[in-house]
Enzyme design. Structure first.
Site, PDB file in Angstrom:
ATOM      1  CE  LYS A 378      -3.802  -2.407   2.232  1.00  0.00           C
ATOM      2  NZ  LYS A 378      -3.173  -3.729   2.039  1.00  0.00           N
ATOM      3  CE  LYS A 390       4.614   0.182   7.024  1.00  0.00           C
ATOM      4  NZ  LYS A 390       5.318  -0.230   8.259  1.00  0.00           N
ATOM      5  CG  ASN A 416      -3.938  -7.811   1.828  1.00  0.00           C
ATOM      6  OD1 ASN A 416      -4.403  -7.022   2.621  1.00  0.00           O
ATOM      7  ND2 ASN A 416      -3.851  -7.548   0.536  1.00  0.00           N
TER       8      ASN A 416
END
Length: 579
Positions: A378, A390, A416
């Protein structure tokens, strides 16, 4: 018997004394041959090809010793063909009695305990499944269903291929079978397709245990199929020698140690022989659970367990100076996208950016050899605060790398992780248990998935290989539609979509239909490891770290959200906020 066959079933009288003289030498020779290869240790009920090869080796040795002893007697007119015949007869008879004994043992087990099961997979895949079933007293293969039509009608170890995968319902009903063993490898596309095909058959889905499960008492024999078996991949190839050298006898510090990735990192680090593991986490309960687990599993390792916040640099510095870790893994972060998008934006920035900076600097100050930050997909072309924070954290790590040349600073991006806190899998599990519906934001939304052990192992490998300032990208395999993931979980629960409906709720704030592992203007470079690549990104060496830290410290308890996003956008140029 060799004499008897040599003379066409009628031994002449003059050769009977020769047979009697040679027989004791035969007994002695075979006794020595079997003792040398330990044939006497074999358990006949579980005899297989390795045991038969061991038996053949003993017979060859026994035959040679027998021949040597008889020839030393210099008996006149001794028929030397007997010396060749007798080991052949011994091999046939001794092999036959063992094979017969095992056959009777298998029949007894099959009659008493064996539940019928169909094997789903090609003949090559079914071969491994049949070997696994040999260790189980509860299951008996009664047929094979192959995805390859050309294999129908053939047999493997007397088990016939009764049809293709499309015939599951018909064959299972005709043979009154209620269990299906999937022989295809974990994570294969065929497993997912087969799962959807058996939706309404009511058949229990089984799989062969993973290698690590054979070490557990309850892991022998087929078990229920789990989501990790559908989305996992082949085992990760680790540089075991290099990792052992990196961790063995060393002190390692892990932040976010109580989380799903952090705790798995701790387990692997402990297995590689770390002398001391320093675990830091904000959650008291999480760090307590980790302490109990590691003390039981690795009593020889010195563990230090701290409840501390990475946003407090002095506390981190005190811990690091006390223990002087040689390797630091930074897994502490806020990662839930919608939660960080509203009301908690400043918390994401303080923990993900300032917390990363604090940990990275402390690692350099205490002389750590390596620092590894856990990043996310992401962070690529972020559309949300969490992803932008991030990405800024990655830039901070690259900036700190220029300050401490003795420490190798590496970031690792992945998607994920199945079963991690805040992921979609626990949510779907709760929704299924409550009777549904399962909520999916969009029918076309896709995500990359990886199991927790996969992610942790690749983080360790990247930490070993990385050069300072590099960002590693993990091979996440093929993306999976979230709606397909929901369907698979419904199937695995034994339900149908009529019982557990799927509801579409629309994309959440900051959420993308798909995630990227590399930004549009980035390229990646291959590494010696097939599942790791190096992202060529813009560097953080020109970043004014002190200005970033000063803004965060002066932002106040509740800064203006528009101003915060504008500030993020000024440092993360690829950040495209949807607000």
């Amino acid at each position: 018997m060799a004499f008897w066959l040599r003379f066409n079933l009628d031994i002449p009288d003059e050769f009977v004394p020769l047979a009697l003289v040679a027989s004791p030498w035969c007994v002695l020779g075979y006794a020595l041959g079997f003792l040398s290869v330990r044939v006497y240790r074999q358990v006949w009920s579980y005899i297989g090809l390795p045991e038969l090869r061991q038996l053949a080796t003993g017979i060859v040795l026994g035959g040679l010793l027998t021949a040597a002893g008889v020839l030393m007697l210099r008996t006149p007119n001794f028929p030397r063909s007997v010396l060749v015949l007798q080991p052949l007869i011994a091999l046939v008879l001794m092999g036959a009695v063992r094979a017969g004994w095992r056959t009777l043992a298998e029949l007894r087990l099959g009659v008493r305990h064996g539940k019928p099961v169909l094997i789903l997979g090609s003949l090559h895949e079914a071969s491994g499944a049949l070997r696994a079933l040999k260790g189980s007293t509860h299951w008996q293969a009664v047929g094979i269903l192959s995805p390859q039509p050309g294999e129908v009608g053939r047999s493997l170890q007397t088990v016939r291929v009764l049809g293709t995968s499309a015939d599951i319902g018909r064959v299972a009903k005709s043979m009154d079978v209620h269990a299906l063993l999937m022989a295809s490898p974990p994570g294969s596309q065929s497993r997912r397709q087969m799962l959807l095909q058996v939706a309404d058959t009511g058949i229990a889905l089984l799989t062969v245990p993973r290698p690590d499960e054979w070490l557990k008492a309850d892991g022998v024999g087929p078990r229920r199929l789990e989501l990790e078996d559908l989305l996992g991949r082949a085992p990760i190839q680790l540089d075991v020698a290099g990792l052992a050298d990196l961790f063995s006898g060393q002190t390692v510090l892990v932040t976010g140690a109580g989380g799903s990735i952090g705790s798995e990192l701790c387990r692997h680090i402990a297995r590689f022989g770390a002398q001391r593991l320093v675990c830091v986490d904000l959650s008291e309960f999480a760090i307590y659970q980790l302490e109990q687990e590691l003390r039981e599993a690795h009593p020889q390792m010195h563990g230090s367990y701290y409840t501390a916040n990475v946003r407090e640099p002095e506390r981190l510095r005190a811990i690091a100076i006390k223990h002087r870790p040689s390797v630091v893994f930074h897994a502490a972060a806020y990662k839930h996208v919608p939660l960080m998008e509203y009301l908690n934006e400043i918390e994401a920035v303080r923990t993900n950016v300032a917390g990363t900076l604090n940990t990275a600097r402390v690692a350099g100050e205490c002389g750590a050899r390596r620092f590894v930050m856990i990043s996310t997909d992401k962070a690529v072309n972020p559309t949300n605060v969490m992803g932008a924070s991030k990405r800024l954290a990655e830039l901070m790590v690259q900036g700190v790398a220029t300050e401490y040349s003795q420490t190798q600073y590496v970031s690792v991006r992945f998607g994920n992780v199945l079963g991690s806190s805040g992921s979609v899998v626990p949510l779907f599990t709760r929704q299924i248990l409550s009777g549904g519906p399962i909520t999916v934001t969009h029918p076309d939304i896709v995500r990359y998935f990886m199991t927790i052990p996969e992610a942790a192992q690749l983080v360790l490998q990247a930490g070993l290989m990385g050069q300072s300032g590099q960002i590693f990208v993990l091979d996440m395999g093929e993306p999976v539609k979230i709606v397909d993931l929901a369907k698979m979980m419904i199937r695995l629960s034994g339900k149908t979509e009529h019982e557990i409906p799927i509801s579409y709720t629309g994309l959440r704030p900051g959420e993308k239909l798909y995630e990227e592992l590399l930004a549009n203007d980035e390229t990646s470079v291959a590494t010696p490891h097939p599942k790791l690549r190096i992202a060529k990104t813009s560097s953080g060496s020109d970043l004014d770290i002190e200005a970033v830290l000063s803004w965060i410290e002066n932002a106040g308890p509740e800064p203006d959200t528009v101003g915060l996003r504008d500030w993020l956008r000024s440092h993360v140029l690829e950040y495209k906020s949807v607000h």
